[in-house]
Enzyme design. Structure first.
Site, PDB file in Angstrom:
ATOM      1  N   SER A  47       4.721   2.878  -4.508  1.00 32.86           N
ATOM      2  CA  SER A  47       4.340   1.806  -3.601  1.00 32.86           C
ATOM      3  C   SER A  47       3.389   0.877  -4.339  1.00 32.86           C
ATOM      4  O   SER A  47       2.465   1.341  -5.012  1.00 32.86           O
ATOM      5  CB  SER A  47       3.662   2.368  -2.345  1.00 32.86           C
ATOM      6  N   GLU A  48       3.607  -0.426  -4.217  1.00 35.50           N
ATOM      7  CA  GLU A  48       2.879  -1.379  -5.066  1.00 35.50           C
ATOM      8  C   GLU A  48       1.388  -1.444  -4.779  1.00 35.50           C
ATOM      9  O   GLU A  48       0.626  -1.993  -5.579  1.00 35.50           O
ATOM     10  CB  GLU A  48       3.507  -2.772  -4.953  1.00 35.50           C
ATOM     11  N   ASN A  49       0.953  -0.883  -3.638  1.00 41.58           N
ATOM     12  CA  ASN A  49      -0.485  -0.849  -3.376  1.00 41.58           C
ATOM     13  C   ASN A  49      -1.175   0.308  -4.090  1.00 41.58           C
ATOM     14  O   ASN A  49      -2.380   0.487  -3.948  1.00 41.58           O
ATOM     15  CB  ASN A  49      -0.771  -0.802  -1.873  1.00 41.58           C
TER      16      ASN A  49
END
Length: 212
Positions: A47-49
């Site tokens: 997940s890019e976060n």
């Protein structure tokens, strides 16, 4: 015309993700794919976060307010998973370490151009997020979207009329009607998912379709 639900499309897409793949699931409907990954495959979700080893959505009542995906929705972490800074996350993305990313879209062109961050309308809210990085950095880009707009227009088009996210980046499109491969020869129908004929599918698609 019988359309698949988003959950059914996500389940069909999950079937095609190979064992050992590193995969990013975009905000919105693509996150549903995490709920349908076959238990006999090891798929590492990013997940890019700043999550690696993301799991499916938590059961009701088991949400952790400090554990969310890039769309700020509750998620889970599998054994061996890790958290890290978003800069490190984008280092993974831009470094070409993702095998597949799954994105939503407003339009996909016949050559695989992707438009998914703005309709270009004066009052549209820009929503770039990490989509441009993912479209360029992932080895394959899978798109999950409705086949038609609410007005009944094809979202698979000869040329995108909305601002582009990426050029010739889409590998495959999963809609509520079919699975389509973007090839050098054109858009090829890998599988028809709804109870319709090839001719009916062609009738609602704005580009010529090839039989896979």
């Amino acid at each position: 015309m019988n359309h698949l639900t988003r959950e059914q499309v996500a389940q069909r897409m999950a079937h095609d993700i190979p064992d050992g793949a590193f995969v990013n699931l975009g905000i919105g409907a693509p996150t549903l794919v995490s709920n349908f990954l076959p238990p006999d495959r090891e798929v590492i979700l990013q997940s890019e976060n700043g999550i690696l080893g993301m799991g499916p959505a938590p059961a009701p009542g088991e949400e952790d307010p400090e554990l969310v995906n890039a769309g700020k929705k509750p998620t889970t972490l599998l054994a061996g998973g890790a958290y890290f800074h978003s800069a490190d996350s984008f280092g993974m993305i831009r470094g070409g370490h993702l095998d597949i990313c799954v994105l939503g879209a407003f339009q996909v062109s016949a050559r695989g151009d992707l438009a998914n961050w703005s309709t270009g309308a004066p009052d549209a809210i820009p929503a770039v997020g990490g989509a441009m990085d993912l479209a360029l950095g992932a080895k394959q880009v899978f798109v999950m979207m409705d086949h038609l707009t609410k007005q009944g227009d094809s979202k698979i088009v000869p040329e995108c009329t909305y601002p582009l996210t990426g050029v010739a980046c889409v590998s495959r499109v999963y809609t509520d009607l079919a699975v389509l491969d973007i090839t050098r020869e054109g858009v090829a129908v890998r599988e028809i998912l709804a109870d319709i004929t090839f001719q009916a599918l062609q009738g609602v698609t704005a580009v010529p379709l090839l039989k896979f």
